[in-house]
Write a protein that holds these residues in place. Structure first.
Motif, PDB file in Angstrom:
ATOM      1  N   ARG A 116     -11.808  -3.130  -0.297  1.00 11.66           N
ATOM      2  CA  ARG A 116     -10.432  -3.491  -0.657  1.00 11.66           C
ATOM      3  C   ARG A 116      -9.502  -3.342   0.543  1.00 11.66           C
ATOM      4  O   ARG A 116      -8.692  -4.229   0.833  1.00 11.66           O
ATOM      5  CB  ARG A 116      -9.954  -2.614  -1.815  1.00 11.66           C
ATOM      6  CG  ARG A 116      -8.552  -2.949  -2.306  1.00 11.66           C
ATOM      7  CD  ARG A 116      -8.070  -1.969  -3.364  1.00 11.66           C
ATOM      8  NE  ARG A 116      -8.128  -0.583  -2.963  1.00 11.66           N
ATOM      9  CZ  ARG A 116      -7.257   0.013  -2.137  1.00 11.66           C
ATOM     10  NH1 ARG A 116      -6.258  -0.671  -1.627  1.00 11.66           N
ATOM     11  NH2 ARG A 116      -7.377   1.289  -1.832  1.00 11.66           N
ATOM     12  N   LEU A 117      -9.631  -2.227   1.260  1.00 12.81           N
ATOM     13  CA  LEU A 117      -8.788  -2.002   2.435  1.00 12.81           C
ATOM     14  C   LEU A 117      -9.070  -3.033   3.523  1.00 12.81           C
ATOM     15  O   LEU A 117      -8.148  -3.515   4.190  1.00 12.81           O
ATOM     16  CB  LEU A 117      -8.996  -0.590   2.990  1.00 12.81           C
ATOM     17  CG  LEU A 117      -8.440   0.555   2.150  1.00 12.81           C
ATOM     18  CD1 LEU A 117      -8.887   1.900   2.706  1.00 12.81           C
ATOM     19  CD2 LEU A 117      -6.930   0.484   2.062  1.00 12.81           C
ATOM     20  N   LYS A 170     -10.151  -6.095   3.067  1.00  7.51           N
ATOM     21  CA  LYS A 170      -9.569  -7.359   2.607  1.00  7.51           C
ATOM     22  C   LYS A 170      -8.061  -7.360   2.828  1.00  7.51           C
ATOM     23  O   LYS A 170      -7.497  -8.337   3.321  1.00  7.51           O
ATOM     24  CB  LYS A 170      -9.900  -7.568   1.123  1.00  7.51           C
ATOM     25  CG  LYS A 170      -9.403  -8.877   0.558  1.00  7.51           C
ATOM     26  CD  LYS A 170      -9.797  -9.029  -0.902  1.00  7.51           C
ATOM     27  CE  LYS A 170      -9.279 -10.319  -1.471  1.00  7.51           C
ATOM     28  NZ  LYS A 170      -9.615 -10.472  -2.884  1.00  7.51           N
ATOM     29  N   GLU A 171      -7.423  -6.240   2.493  1.00 14.75           N
ATOM     30  CA  GLU A 171      -5.970  -6.129   2.670  1.00 14.75           C
ATOM     31  C   GLU A 171      -5.598  -6.201   4.154  1.00 14.75           C
ATOM     32  O   GLU A 171      -4.626  -6.850   4.528  1.00 14.75           O
ATOM     33  CB  GLU A 171      -5.487  -4.814   2.066  1.00 14.75           C
ATOM     34  CG  GLU A 171      -4.001  -4.731   1.871  1.00 14.75           C
ATOM     35  CD  GLU A 171      -3.582  -3.469   1.119  1.00 14.75           C
ATOM     36  OE1 GLU A 171      -2.422  -3.058   1.303  1.00 14.75           O
ATOM     37  OE2 GLU A 171      -4.403  -2.893   0.378  1.00 14.75           O
ATOM     38  N   GLN A 201      -5.723  -9.729   5.359  1.00 18.28           N
ATOM     39  CA  GLN A 201      -4.549 -10.475   4.903  1.00 18.28           C
ATOM     40  C   GLN A 201      -3.334 -10.179   5.787  1.00 18.28           C
ATOM     41  O   GLN A 201      -2.581 -11.092   6.130  1.00 18.28           O
ATOM     42  CB  GLN A 201      -4.241 -10.124   3.448  1.00 18.28           C
ATOM     43  CG  GLN A 201      -5.242 -10.683   2.458  1.00 18.28           C
ATOM     44  CD  GLN A 201      -5.010 -10.179   1.039  1.00 18.28           C
ATOM     45  OE1 GLN A 201      -4.253  -9.233   0.807  1.00 18.28           O
ATOM     46  NE2 GLN A 201      -5.675 -10.807   0.071  1.00 18.28           N
ATOM     47  N   VAL A 202      -3.161  -8.918   6.157  1.00 18.45           N
ATOM     48  CA  VAL A 202      -2.034  -8.542   7.018  1.00 18.45           C
ATOM     49  C   VAL A 202      -2.192  -9.188   8.393  1.00 18.45           C
ATOM     50  O   VAL A 202      -1.228  -9.710   8.960  1.00 18.45           O
ATOM     51  CB  VAL A 202      -1.904  -7.008   7.130  1.00 18.45           C
ATOM     52  CG1 VAL A 202      -0.911  -6.603   8.216  1.00 18.45           C
ATOM     53  CG2 VAL A 202      -1.490  -6.417   5.790  1.00 18.45           C
ATOM     54  N   LYS A 227       2.142  -1.767   8.805  1.00 15.60           N
ATOM     55  CA  LYS A 227       1.170  -1.860   7.711  1.00 15.60           C
ATOM     56  C   LYS A 227      -0.247  -2.014   8.262  1.00 15.60           C
ATOM     57  O   LYS A 227      -1.189  -1.413   7.748  1.00 15.60           O
ATOM     58  CB  LYS A 227       1.530  -3.038   6.798  1.00 15.60           C
ATOM     59  CG  LYS A 227       0.760  -3.056   5.513  1.00 15.60           C
ATOM     60  CD  LYS A 227       1.334  -4.063   4.534  1.00 15.60           C
ATOM     61  CE  LYS A 227       0.606  -3.979   3.213  1.00 15.60           C
ATOM     62  NZ  LYS A 227       1.154  -4.878   2.215  1.00 15.60           N
ATOM     63  N   LEU A 257      -3.322   0.648   7.565  1.00 19.99           N
ATOM     64  CA  LEU A 257      -4.605   0.240   6.980  1.00 19.99           C
ATOM     65  C   LEU A 257      -5.770   0.568   7.909  1.00 19.99           C
ATOM     66  O   LEU A 257      -6.830   1.024   7.448  1.00 19.99           O
ATOM     67  CB  LEU A 257      -4.583  -1.253   6.642  1.00 19.99           C
ATOM     68  CG  LEU A 257      -3.689  -1.650   5.464  1.00 19.99           C
ATOM     69  CD1 LEU A 257      -3.525  -3.162   5.393  1.00 19.99           C
ATOM     70  CD2 LEU A 257      -4.266  -1.109   4.156  1.00 19.99           C
TER      71      LEU A 257
END
Length: 166
Positions: free
Chosen positions: A14-15, A17-18, A21-22, A54, A58
């Motif tokens: 999940r991290l 993937k996030e 995206q960032v 961000k 992450l």
């Protein structure tokens, strides 16, 4: 223990993937400012620090997770190797080795109750607890007294399934 590792792996995915995206948002922002001239410098300066912060957050969280399937497999293999050799490591080890083994198996240490003359352990390392759960009832299994959730049958006598008739 396996459930905890599965949760950690899911969090890592999940991290990741996030974070991707960032990074994509950062690339889009840079492209819109530098290449396409769609936004002004003030707009770029407004959004970029937030995205960079961000991204760093992450990346730090991902670095702290420290679990991936190859590390997990190596760690389990190393723990099993140690577990199989604990008696010989203990016998051959000096005081520091014995302390290291003790804290590896019992992370919270061992206490001695002088009043009752008993040794107390408060927690067993998860890998050793899992090994014990697999091998703890071997004596009962050999005697045919073992009953698990699967309700395994007892051992068959030497006469076979049918009782001997006289």
């Amino acid at each position: 223990m396996i459930d905890q590792n599965q949760e950690a792996l899911q969090d890592q995915r999940r991290l990741t993937k996030e974070l991707n995206q960032v990074k994509e948002q950062i690339n889009t922002l840079e492209r819109r400012y530098v290449v396409l001239n769609e936004i002004t410098r003030s707009q770029y300066d407004l959004f970029m620090p937030e995205l960079k912060t961000k991204q760093r957050e992450l990346e730090t969280r991902l670095g702290n997770e420290g679990i991936n399937s190859s590390n997990l497999k190596k760690s389990v293999k190393m723990a099993l190797d140690y577990a199989c050799n604990l008696p010989s490591l203990w016998k051959l080890g000096d005081l520091e080795t014995k302390r290291a083994i003790q804290y590896m198996v019992f992370p919270d240490g061992i206490r001695y109750d002088f009043k009752n003359k008993l040794v107390q352990t408060f927690r067993v390392n998860g890998i050793f607890a899992a090994i014990r759960s697999f091998s703890g009832n071997l004596k009962e299994i050999k005697n045919g007294n073992f009953h698990s959730i699967c309700e395994k049958s007892r051992l068959v006598t030497s006469a076979g399934f049918k009782p001997a008739t006289s």
